[in-house]
Design an enzyme around this catalytic site. Sequence first.
Site, short mmCIF file in Angstrom:
data_model
loop_
_atom_site.label_atom_id
_atom_site.label_comp_id
_atom_site.label_asym_id
_atom_site.label_seq_id
_atom_site.Cartn_x
_atom_site.Cartn_y
_atom_site.Cartn_z
N HIS A 224 48.56 47.90 56.41
CA HIS A 224 49.90 48.31 55.96
C HIS A 224 50.80 48.32 57.19
CE1 HIS A 224 52.96 50.04 53.55
NE2 HIS A 224 52.41 51.20 53.20
N GLY A 263 50.08 40.65 60.11
CA GLY A 263 51.47 40.22 59.94
C GLY A 263 51.60 39.06 58.96
N HIS A 266 50.63 39.23 51.81
CA HIS A 266 51.22 40.41 51.17
C HIS A 266 50.75 40.44 49.73
CE1 HIS A 266 54.23 43.16 49.57
NE2 HIS A 266 54.42 43.54 50.81
N ASP A 319 56.18 42.78 59.10
CA ASP A 319 55.61 43.28 60.35
C ASP A 319 55.48 42.19 61.41
OD1 ASP A 319 55.35 45.92 59.51
OD2 ASP A 319 53.49 45.48 58.44
N ARG A 344 61.31 54.47 56.79
CA ARG A 344 60.81 54.60 55.42
C ARG A 344 60.96 56.01 54.88
NH1 ARG A 344 57.56 51.14 52.63
NH2 ARG A 344 58.99 49.61 53.54
#
Length: 376
Positions: A224, A263, A266, A319, A344
């Site tokens: 994450h 990175g 997803h 990321d 966030r």
Amino acid sequence: MAQASYSPGLEGVIATTTSISYLDTEHEQIVLRGYDLIELARTKRYTEVAYLTLYGHLPSAAELAGFEGQLREHAELPGEVYRLLDLLPRRMHVMDAQRTVLSFLAGLEDPESLKDTSVEANLRRGVRVLAQMPAVTANAYRALRGLPRVRPDPSLGFSEGFLYMLLGSRPDPDAVRVFDLTLVCYIEHEMPNSTFAARVIASTLSDLYGAVVGAAASLKGPLHGGANEAVAHMLLDILRHGGADAAEAYVVERLRRGERIMGFGHRVYMRRYDPRALLMREFVPQLAARRPEGEELVRIHQTVERVMHREKGLYPNADYPAGLIYYLLGIPIELYTPIFLVSRTAGLVAHVVEQHAHNRLFRPRVLYEGPRGLRP
Ligand code: CMC
């Protein structure tokens, strides 16, 4: 109970209704309160988007001034927090320090008022936490590294003040602009693991602090938010082992060994480009000259992306450019995921508010695979 279907990792499962944000992959858009997040990032600053995330509409000039005033007013930490920071074990990760301080801040609130989960109480508390997070983060890092404290400077805006505390010196306007843009990119992203964790915790009517602490623990993981730090470490590892010319072989070898390249990939975008990564990528070249090894790192960054697409058909997520951008801005690597959490926080607060306002306890079932009928 009707037999529910099982989806490992809850892939594709709709966990809740929300009016905060949505990943509209069909239209390649991240919808935030009705707006396209990328357009917001291009045209608005973090505090405006944070206001939108929390209150559901873009602020008027007066609303923005009021909100930024509140963020300034609450930016300084209570003295007890500085004493706590001095006690933290030096090897602790900054994210663990952040969540320790968050728990401590909860302890400074009146236990009775903490039980108030109304929209107003959550927003009041949430704005205060958001205001405090930059000083918590910068000073946690500084305490862990034995550096002197840095106090919030009320003459600076949110992102400028945050970057100032991270670097320990006044940032230039170009750095502030790109940094602010990364914060907008990180602000809210539908239902990632950390937001889900926060909502699961909030669904017991536990308090906002607990929900953000749980989210912080989730965000730390390398699958994450932790990926932005892993990206910087990987780029530097390649730099030390042959530079851009060696990047292709580095990636191919890692993949051959079955390792993941941080990175990339997803759960929702998977074979598509994360719109946040596309946007942030635009700002990488202009930062390259800020560090002596910058140009070479940019070349490595581009090569790894090309090879990942060729070998796995995978695209970068947010990321991937963020890890490089923060490095080029001169920010210590161990602060990258903590920065993600600071941004966030606005999204998490909005989700806790929404969860408490329309609560349904999360309590799923399992597919039991263990034995039955054993006797003690
Ligand atoms: N490197 C190499 N292979 C990958 C990667 C990667 N980064 N990501 C996915 N794959 C492969 C995976 O091995 C699998 O291949 P195969 O079908 O041959 O077994 C396929 O792609 C599907 O992967 P998955 O693990 O089933 O997909 P998932 O939805 O569980 O994983 C993910 C999503 C983000 C955990 C994963 O892509 C990953 O581990 N990425 C690296 C960590 C990372 O960058 N995380 C940041 C996520 S986005 C920003 C954020 O939320 O912080």
